[in-house]
Design a protein around this motif. Structure first.
Motif, PDB file in Angstrom:
ATOM      1  N   PRO A 250     109.776   3.963  24.765  1.00  0.00           N
ATOM      2  CA  PRO A 250     110.227   3.719  26.132  1.00  0.00           C
ATOM      3  C   PRO A 250     109.564   2.512  26.779  1.00  0.00           C
ATOM      4  N   ALA A 251     110.268   1.935  27.730  1.00  0.00           N
ATOM      5  CA  ALA A 251     109.722   0.828  28.521  1.00  0.00           C
ATOM      6  C   ALA A 251     108.433   1.257  29.191  1.00  0.00           C
ATOM      7  N   GLY A 252     107.440   0.364  29.187  1.00  0.00           N
ATOM      8  CA  GLY A 252     106.172   0.632  29.847  1.00  0.00           C
ATOM      9  C   GLY A 252     105.243   1.580  29.125  1.00  0.00           C
ATOM     10  N   SER A 253     105.636   2.025  27.927  1.00  0.00           N
ATOM     11  CA  SER A 253     104.817   3.002  27.199  1.00  0.00           C
ATOM     12  C   SER A 253     103.828   2.317  26.275  1.00  0.00           C
ATOM     13  N   ASP A 254     102.953   3.131  25.664  1.00  0.00           N
ATOM     14  CA  ASP A 254     102.006   2.606  24.683  1.00  0.00           C
ATOM     15  C   ASP A 254     102.515   2.779  23.263  1.00  0.00           C
ATOM     16  N   CYS A 255     103.796   3.113  23.123  1.00  0.00           N
ATOM     17  CA  CYS A 255     104.453   3.271  21.813  1.00  0.00           C
ATOM     18  C   CYS A 255     103.910   4.459  21.016  1.00  0.00           C
TER      19      CYS A 255
ATOM     20  N   THR B  40     105.139   7.377  21.294  1.00  0.00           N
ATOM     21  CA  THR B  40     106.309   8.199  20.987  1.00  0.00           C
ATOM     22  C   THR B  40     107.481   7.293  20.644  1.00  0.00           C
ATOM     23  N   ARG B  41     108.423   7.854  19.919  1.00  0.00           N
ATOM     24  CA  ARG B  41     109.641   7.124  19.569  1.00  0.00           C
ATOM     25  C   ARG B  41     110.847   7.823  20.171  1.00  0.00           C
ATOM     26  N   GLY B  42     111.869   7.007  20.420  1.00  0.00           N
ATOM     27  CA  GLY B  42     113.064   7.478  21.083  1.00  0.00           C
ATOM     28  C   GLY B  42     113.117   6.881  22.468  1.00  0.00           C
ATOM     29  N   ALA B  43     114.049   5.926  22.686  1.00  0.00           N
ATOM     30  CA  ALA B  43     114.033   5.190  23.948  1.00  0.00           C
ATOM     31  C   ALA B  43     115.434   4.858  24.427  1.00  0.00           C
ATOM     32  N   LEU B  44     115.605   4.922  25.736  1.00  0.00           N
ATOM     33  CA  LEU B  44     116.799   4.418  26.384  1.00  0.00           C
ATOM     34  C   LEU B  44     116.827   2.899  26.233  1.00  0.00           C
ATOM     35  N   VAL B  45     118.000   2.374  25.918  1.00  0.00           N
ATOM     36  CA  VAL B  45     118.176   0.928  25.796  1.00  0.00           C
ATOM     37  C   VAL B  45     119.233   0.517  26.822  1.00  0.00           C
ATOM     38  N   PRO B  46     118.810   0.190  28.051  1.00  0.00           N
ATOM     39  CA  PRO B  46     119.758  -0.093  29.134  1.00  0.00           C
ATOM     40  C   PRO B  46     119.965  -1.586  29.350  1.00  0.00           C
ATOM     41  N   PHE B  47     120.866  -2.183  28.602  1.00  0.00           N
ATOM     42  CA  PHE B  47     121.078  -3.617  28.721  1.00  0.00           C
ATOM     43  C   PHE B  47     122.185  -3.931  29.729  1.00  0.00           C
ATOM     44  N   ASN B  48     122.038  -3.370  30.929  1.00  0.00           N
ATOM     45  CA  ASN B  48     122.924  -3.718  32.036  1.00  0.00           C
ATOM     46  C   ASN B  48     122.072  -4.245  33.183  1.00  0.00           C
ATOM     47  N   GLN B  49     122.522  -4.093  34.408  1.00  0.00           N
ATOM     48  CA  GLN B  49     121.775  -4.654  35.538  1.00  0.00           C
ATOM     49  C   GLN B  49     120.437  -3.976  35.778  1.00  0.00           C
ATOM     50  N   THR B  50     120.235  -2.780  35.224  1.00  0.00           N
ATOM     51  CA  THR B  50     119.013  -2.032  35.521  1.00  0.00           C
ATOM     52  C   THR B  50     117.759  -2.689  34.966  1.00  0.00           C
ATOM     53  N   ILE B  51     117.889  -3.616  34.022  1.00  0.00           N
ATOM     54  CA  ILE B  51     116.701  -4.285  33.488  1.00  0.00           C
ATOM     55  C   ILE B  51     116.373  -5.574  34.231  1.00  0.00           C
ATOM     56  N   ASN B  52     117.146  -5.896  35.263  1.00  0.00           N
ATOM     57  CA  ASN B  52     116.905  -7.132  36.002  1.00  0.00           C
ATOM     58  C   ASN B  52     115.697  -7.009  36.928  1.00  0.00           C
ATOM     59  N   LEU B  53     115.120  -8.137  37.247  1.00  0.00           N
ATOM     60  CA  LEU B  53     114.107  -8.167  38.298  1.00  0.00           C
ATOM     61  C   LEU B  53     114.702  -7.680  39.607  1.00  0.00           C
TER      62      LEU B  53
ATOM     63  N   PRO C   7     110.752  -7.956  31.947  1.00  0.00           N
ATOM     64  CA  PRO C   7     110.269  -7.428  30.664  1.00  0.00           C
ATOM     65  C   PRO C   7     109.708  -6.011  30.765  1.00  0.00           C
ATOM     66  N   ALA C   8     109.183  -5.652  31.924  1.00  0.00           N
ATOM     67  CA  ALA C   8     108.601  -4.319  32.082  1.00  0.00           C
ATOM     68  C   ALA C   8     109.632  -3.214  31.965  1.00  0.00           C
ATOM     69  N   LYS C   9     110.905  -3.561  32.090  1.00  0.00           N
ATOM     70  CA  LYS C   9     111.971  -2.569  32.023  1.00  0.00           C
ATOM     71  C   LYS C   9     112.605  -2.480  30.635  1.00  0.00           C
ATOM     72  N   LEU C  10     112.105  -3.248  29.698  1.00  0.00           N
ATOM     73  CA  LEU C  10     112.675  -3.282  28.349  1.00  0.00           C
ATOM     74  C   LEU C  10     112.003  -2.267  27.435  1.00  0.00           C
ATOM     75  N   PRO C  11     112.763  -1.713  26.475  1.00  0.00           N
ATOM     76  CA  PRO C  11     112.139  -0.832  25.479  1.00  0.00           C
ATOM     77  C   PRO C  11     111.148  -1.605  24.634  1.00  0.00           C
ATOM     78  N   ARG C  12     110.305  -0.862  23.917  1.00  0.00           N
ATOM     79  CA  ARG C  12     109.259  -1.487  23.108  1.00  0.00           C
ATOM     80  C   ARG C  12     109.413  -1.129  21.634  1.00  0.00           C
ATOM     81  N   ASP C  13     108.874  -1.995  20.798  1.00  0.00           N
ATOM     82  CA  ASP C  13     109.003  -1.818  19.357  1.00  0.00           C
ATOM     83  C   ASP C  13     107.661  -1.420  18.758  1.00  0.00           C
ATOM     84  N   PRO C  14     107.477  -0.153  18.362  1.00  0.00           N
ATOM     85  CA  PRO C  14     106.197   0.282  17.813  1.00  0.00           C
ATOM     86  C   PRO C  14     105.880  -0.338  16.456  1.00  0.00           C
TER      87      PRO C  14
END
Length: 497
Positions: free
Chosen positions: A105-110, A112-125, A138-145
């Motif tokens: 998940p966005a903002g996590s320390d990786c 856990t696995r399993g994340a929402l990938v919201p590539f619409n307006q919700t990831i905008n500043l 970038p804080a709203k983007l999923p992360r790659d463990p």
């Protein structure tokens, strides 16, 4: 927009080099998408407006009257189909809002696995910024463990390359104008495919036809500047791009909040008494007139700048919308899916994405058949026509290639005709499903040196646009990963299919 360096995507190595063009037919390709447009809309508009730009496109172009958009008919997989030659089974992208079991998940320390990938307006500043200041947070983007817990930008999520990357690697200039900053995904896994990107966010305008035309006009001006050889903001002279174009939202929003008069797709002239919403013009008719005028301005600018004989024009739509017949419309609140799924196991629902098809991801994939059985038992309540789960979901997307098992939905619900997953009175139509109303889109190609006014009736896919564009520019379509993986063929340009 500054693109992040590539870190997360796993892509196929390209075959050969794109450094040399061989026998190019054109120097430029203008790719236009009239989102929401049905093939029948093009027919009826041109017939009612014989002097229009759209009628001129038909007269000058080669029309594919049996063209199908990608399923799911969401803008993200549909755009990628046209620009990679691939379906979700190779691109790894099933919707603009989806789920990935391998990301964190966005903002996590990786941890856990399993994340929402919201590539619409919700990831905008700013989700509502409607101009060039719109950008990704970038804080709203999923992360790659698997890559140091780095954030995953849209272009890093894509698993195959794009026509923009191939052209850029050949030393050609590329440009894109689309409705979200997240359409930087078209830069491809390298992050370098787009030289001039413009993504003025449309979210604040998406329920207002007048505002959406103004938002589209931002992109129209950008394209006109590029035809003149400038950057999209006219700040520098850089030359006309080899591949460029834009997405129109006016037809899409016009249909959603004005709708059609009847099942035949008759276009209303005002929205005063039509549909669930009240208001006055502009309605769908005015939205289509605006688009026609904008297309006409682009064609005229190409002519004025001496580019007509060097430019291929592709006019299509990422998706259409349903239902055309307002009498068949039935709203089903998508919030009803999660309680049914969670009755099988508390917290089982990972993500539900529903417009005119429901894609459901589970936190425990082994329970897919059980959850599907519950949905089938409640088919009437959720408007379900078919419920597909488990391995059978792959068959809906022409099989799987093994590259994205953590992304494919666990359950897919195709509703009965007329169902729109939305709160009552929210909108008249939407898209996403594999129904003919959602996927039968216009496709017309104006190709210099080829006879226009022809109609081909063979079934074709928008995936075939990508290799067709590259070949027109003298670049090998085999340089596209998805073309090699899926065997995507160019569109025929003969008199018969």
């Amino acid at each position: 927009m500054v693109l992040a360096p590539v870190a997360a995507a796993v892509v196929c190595a390209p075959v050969g080099s794109a450094t040399t063009q061989q026998n190019p037919k054109v120097e430029h390709v203008l790719l236009l998408s009239l989102d929401g447009f049905h093939d029948g809309d093009l027919t009826s508009y041109a017939a009612a407006h014989p002097g229009s730009a759209l009628a001129d496109v038909l007269a000058r172009g080669r029309r594919y009257a049996n063209a199908s958009a990608q399923t799911p008919s969401d803008s993200f997989p549909a755009t990628l189909a046209m620009t990679t030659g691939g379906s979700p089974r190779s691109t790894g992208v099933y919707y603009d809002v989806s789920w990935d079991n391998d990301l964190s998940p966005a903002g996590s320390d990786c941890s856990t696995r399993g994340a929402l990938v919201p590539f619409n307006q919700t990831i905008n500043l700013n989700p509502n910024a409607g101009d060039s200041v719109a950008d990704i947070n970038p804080a709203k983007l999923p992360r790659d463990p698997d890559h140091g817990c780095s954030v995953v930008y849209p272009h890093q999520f894509l698993k195959v390359n794009t026509i923009y990357e191939v052209a850029h690697d050949a030393g050609l200039r590329t440009a894109v104008a689309d409705k979200h900053p997240s359409y930087e995904i078209l830069a491809g896994p390298s992050g370098t495919g787009i030289d001039d990107f413009y993504g003025p966010e449309f979210n604040a305008a998406k329920s207002d036809i007048a505002k959406i035309m103004a938002n589209d006009e931002l992109k129209v001006v950008a394209v006109l500047n590029q035809i003149d050889g400038f950057t999209h903001d006219r700040s520098a002279v850089v030359g006309v791009p080899a591949i460029f174009g834009m997405n129109f939202q006016a037809p899409n929003i016009g249909q959603k909040f004005s709708g059609y008069v009847d099942a035949a797709g008759t276009i209303p002239q005002s929205v005063t008494t039509l549909g669930p919403l009240t208001g006055t013009a502009p309605g769908l008719a005015q939205a289509l007139d605006y688009v026609d005028g904008a297309v006409g301005r682009m064609l005229s600018r190409l002519e004025a700048d001496g580019l007509t004989d060097d430019t291929m024009v592709v006019l299509t739509a990422k998706h259409a919308n349903s239902p055309v017949d307002r009498g068949a419309l039935r709203w089903v609140d998508p919030s009803g899916f999660a309680p049914l799924v969670n009755s099988v196991q508390p917290g089982l629902t990972a993500q539900v994405t529903a417009d005119t098809m429901a894609l459901i991801w589970l936190k425990d994939r082994s329970r897919a058949a059980d959850a599907a059985a519950v949905l089938e038992a409640n088919a009437a309540a959720i408007g379900a026509g078919t419920v597909t789960s488990g391995a059978a979901v792959g068959d809906l997307f022409a099989g799987q290639l093994g590259g994205n098992p953590g992304r494919i939905p666990d359950i897919v619900v195709q509703p009965v005709a007329g169902v729109v997953y939305a709160a009552p009175n929210a909108k008249l139509v939407d898209h996403g499903s594999g129904s003919p109303e959602d996927t039968h889109v216009p496709l017309v190609i104006i190709e210099p040196g080829r006879k226009g006014g022809r109609t081909l009736t063979c079934p074709v896919s928008l995936r075939q646009v990508a290799p067709t564009v590259l070949r027109a520019l003298g670049l090998r379509e085999s340089l596209l990963d998805a073309v090699r993986l899926e065997g995507t063929q160019r569109l025929t340009n003969g008199d018969e299919c």
